[in-house]
Design a protein around this motif. Sequence first.
Motif, PDB file in Angstrom:
ATOM      1  N   VAL A   1       0.826  -1.202   0.000  1.00 32.75           N
ATOM      2  CA  VAL A   1       0.000   0.000   0.000  1.00 32.75           C
ATOM      3  C   VAL A   1       0.863   1.256   0.000  1.00 32.75           C
ATOM      4  CG1 VAL A   1      -1.764   1.295   1.275  1.00 32.75           C
ATOM      5  CG2 VAL A   1      -1.832  -1.217   1.245  1.00 32.75           C
ATOM      6  N   LEU A   2       0.493   2.197  -0.869  1.00 30.58           N
ATOM      7  CA  LEU A   2       1.085   3.534  -0.856  1.00 30.58           C
ATOM      8  C   LEU A   2       0.016   4.520  -0.430  1.00 30.58           C
ATOM      9  CD1 LEU A   2       3.390   5.543  -1.521  1.00 30.58           C
ATOM     10  CD2 LEU A   2       2.505   5.625  -3.874  1.00 30.58           C
ATOM     11  N   HIS A   3       0.266   5.230   0.655  1.00 34.34           N
ATOM     12  CA  HIS A   3      -0.704   6.184   1.199  1.00 34.34           C
ATOM     13  C   HIS A   3      -0.109   7.584   1.078  1.00 34.34           C
ATOM     14  CE1 HIS A   3      -3.807   6.960   4.652  1.00 34.34           C
ATOM     15  NE2 HIS A   3      -3.935   7.808   3.643  1.00 34.34           N
ATOM     16  N   ILE A   4      -0.635   8.362   0.132  1.00 34.51           N
ATOM     17  CA  ILE A   4      -0.154   9.713  -0.122  1.00 34.51           C
ATOM     18  C   ILE A   4      -0.990  10.701   0.681  1.00 34.51           C
ATOM     19  CG2 ILE A   4       0.215  11.470  -1.902  1.00 34.51           C
ATOM     20  CD1 ILE A   4       0.421   9.111  -3.915  1.00 34.51           C
ATOM     21  N   ALA A   5      -0.317  11.641   1.358  1.00 37.73           N
ATOM     22  CA  ALA A   5      -0.973  12.570   2.281  1.00 37.73           C
ATOM     23  C   ALA A   5      -1.745  11.789   3.341  1.00 37.73           C
ATOM     24  CB  ALA A   5      -1.897  13.531   1.541  1.00 37.73           C
ATOM     25  N   PRO A   6      -1.042  10.974   4.128  1.00 33.70           N
ATOM     26  CA  PRO A   6      -1.704  10.095   5.090  1.00 33.70           C
ATOM     27  C   PRO A   6      -2.487  10.854   6.148  1.00 33.70           C
ATOM     28  CG  PRO A   6       0.640  10.212   5.553  1.00 33.70           C
ATOM     29  CD  PRO A   6       0.425  10.908   4.228  1.00 33.70           C
ATOM     30  N   GLU A   7      -3.728  10.464   6.333  1.00 39.72           N
ATOM     31  CA  GLU A   7      -4.578  11.088   7.336  1.00 39.72           C
ATOM     32  C   GLU A   7      -4.181  10.613   8.734  1.00 39.72           C
ATOM     33  OE1 GLU A   7      -7.265  10.557   3.633  1.00 39.72           O
ATOM     34  OE2 GLU A   7      -5.654   9.462   4.646  1.00 39.72           O
ATOM     35  N   GLN A   8      -4.217  11.524   9.669  1.00 44.33           N
ATOM     36  CA  GLN A   8      -3.804  11.228  11.038  1.00 44.33           C
ATOM     37  C   GLN A   8      -4.592  10.068  11.635  1.00 44.33           C
ATOM     38  OE1 GLN A   8      -1.227  12.917  12.565  1.00 44.33           O
ATOM     39  NE2 GLN A   8      -1.378  11.385  14.168  1.00 44.33           N
ATOM     40  N   CYS A   9      -5.877   9.997  11.324  1.00 47.65           N
ATOM     41  CA  CYS A   9      -6.719   8.960  11.926  1.00 47.65           C
ATOM     42  C   CYS A   9      -6.393   7.559  11.406  1.00 47.65           C
ATOM     43  CB  CYS A   9      -8.203   9.265  11.688  1.00 47.65           C
ATOM     44  SG  CYS A   9      -8.666   9.392   9.948  1.00 47.65           S
TER      45      CYS A   9
ATOM     46  N   ASP B   1       4.332  12.167   1.088  1.00 45.45           N
ATOM     47  CA  ASP B   1       3.767  13.513   1.082  1.00 45.45           C
ATOM     48  C   ASP B   1       4.861  14.477   0.624  1.00 45.45           C
ATOM     49  OD1 ASP B   1       1.154  14.917   2.419  1.00 45.45           O
ATOM     50  OD2 ASP B   1       2.888  16.235   2.582  1.00 45.45           O
ATOM     51  N   LEU B   2       4.451  15.680   0.269  1.00 51.38           N
ATOM     52  CA  LEU B   2       5.446  16.708  -0.033  1.00 51.38           C
ATOM     53  C   LEU B   2       6.239  17.074   1.213  1.00 51.38           C
ATOM     54  CD1 LEU B   2       3.840  19.351  -2.434  1.00 51.38           C
ATOM     55  CD2 LEU B   2       6.002  18.134  -2.773  1.00 51.38           C
TER      56      LEU B   2
ATOM     57  N   ILE C   1       4.768  12.899   9.131  1.00 51.26           N
ATOM     58  CA  ILE C   1       4.482  11.479   9.352  1.00 51.26           C
ATOM     59  C   ILE C   1       4.658  10.657   8.076  1.00 51.26           C
ATOM     60  CG2 ILE C   1       2.946  11.937  11.297  1.00 51.26           C
ATOM     61  CD1 ILE C   1       0.569  11.426   9.454  1.00 51.26           C
ATOM     62  N   ALA C   2       5.212  11.266   7.032  1.00 50.98           N
ATOM     63  CA  ALA C   2       5.422  10.550   5.772  1.00 50.98           C
ATOM     64  C   ALA C   2       6.780   9.852   5.770  1.00 50.98           C
ATOM     65  CB  ALA C   2       5.321  11.507   4.601  1.00 50.98           C
TER      66      ALA C   2
ATOM     67  N   ASP D   1      -0.445  -2.599  -4.695  1.00 42.59           N
ATOM     68  CA  ASP D   1      -1.795  -3.159  -4.816  1.00 42.59           C
ATOM     69  C   ASP D   1      -2.850  -2.094  -4.571  1.00 42.59           C
ATOM     70  OD1 ASP D   1      -1.170  -6.143  -5.000  1.00 42.59           O
ATOM     71  OD2 ASP D   1      -0.143  -5.622  -3.133  1.00 42.59           O
ATOM     72  N   VAL D   2      -2.530  -1.147  -3.699  1.00 41.27           N
ATOM     73  CA  VAL D   2      -3.478  -0.101  -3.311  1.00 41.27           C
ATOM     74  C   VAL D   2      -2.747   1.234  -3.217  1.00 41.27           C
ATOM     75  CG1 VAL D   2      -5.115   0.692  -1.553  1.00 41.27           C
ATOM     76  CG2 VAL D   2      -4.838  -1.765  -1.960  1.00 41.27           C
ATOM     77  N   VAL D   3      -3.373   2.277  -3.754  1.00 45.73           N
ATOM     78  CA  VAL D   3      -2.893   3.640  -3.536  1.00 45.73           C
ATOM     79  C   VAL D   3      -4.047   4.456  -2.958  1.00 45.73           C
ATOM     80  CG1 VAL D   3      -1.989   5.764  -4.541  1.00 45.73           C
ATOM     81  CG2 VAL D   3      -1.221   3.552  -5.421  1.00 45.73           C
TER      82      VAL D   3
END
Length: 257
Positions: free
Chosen positions: A95-103, A120-121, A125-126, A143-145
């Motif tokens: 999984v790639l999580h761009i601009a990851p949400e705090q929650c 993230d730019l 937490i990136a 597999d997931v973005v």
Amino acid sequence: MIKRIIRILLQIFPRPVLIRMSLLINRVVAIFLVGNKVECPVCGGHFRKFLPYGYTKATGRDNCLCPKCLSLERHRLMWLYFNKETDFFSKNLKVLHIAPEQCFYKRFKALANLDYTTADLESPIADVHFDVQEIPFAEETYDVVICNHVMEHVTDDAKAMNEIYRVLKPNGFAILQVPMDTDNPNTMEDPNVTDPKEREKLYRQKDHVRLYGLDYGDRLSAVGFNVVARKYAQELDTDLAEKYRLPMDEIFYFNQK
């Protein structure tokens, strides 16, 4: 008063600073809202109400921000969708999580089935930092973005969507939610609009470069995604949707390669 304070904080401080501040104050605030009228499916917290949220008076809304994990309506909707409609919480996935949400950040990172990378730019937490218009990974890596509420900030959103499509494996999927005017069939954008106040007036936030309309799904399809659009909150039990404070009119886009 709380609504005004939150609005001022959102206007004054950049997102990296807000993330650090939230880590210090959210649990303290949660103590004063203990109750059972609303519930957050992300963290399991129960409260008499959620906190207000919004950058401006026009976009501000009451009873939407979880004081424990900082989830908003859209986050709770995505969590439920992942639980009920996908194997995100059980299958081995890269999984790639761009601009990851705090929650989501710590919860996703703790899942043993996920090989989880955040990007993230500038977010503190990136794991890696890059421009979504130039993702520094090979084709068919993930597999997931996940990349929510980012495209409205991006100069060339088609290029960013193409990059996300490129790094996805065949049959992989992307979640790319955006702010949207569901009363407008067409996305509103003008590269000549650069004044922050004018952008806030037209696009709801001073750092947005467009406000998407109902043609957003067509933009996703144009880069190759098989797009399934659903008003998912309306498919759930009405009482539960109210308890979770879900966005009833939000269109949820599931985008598969």
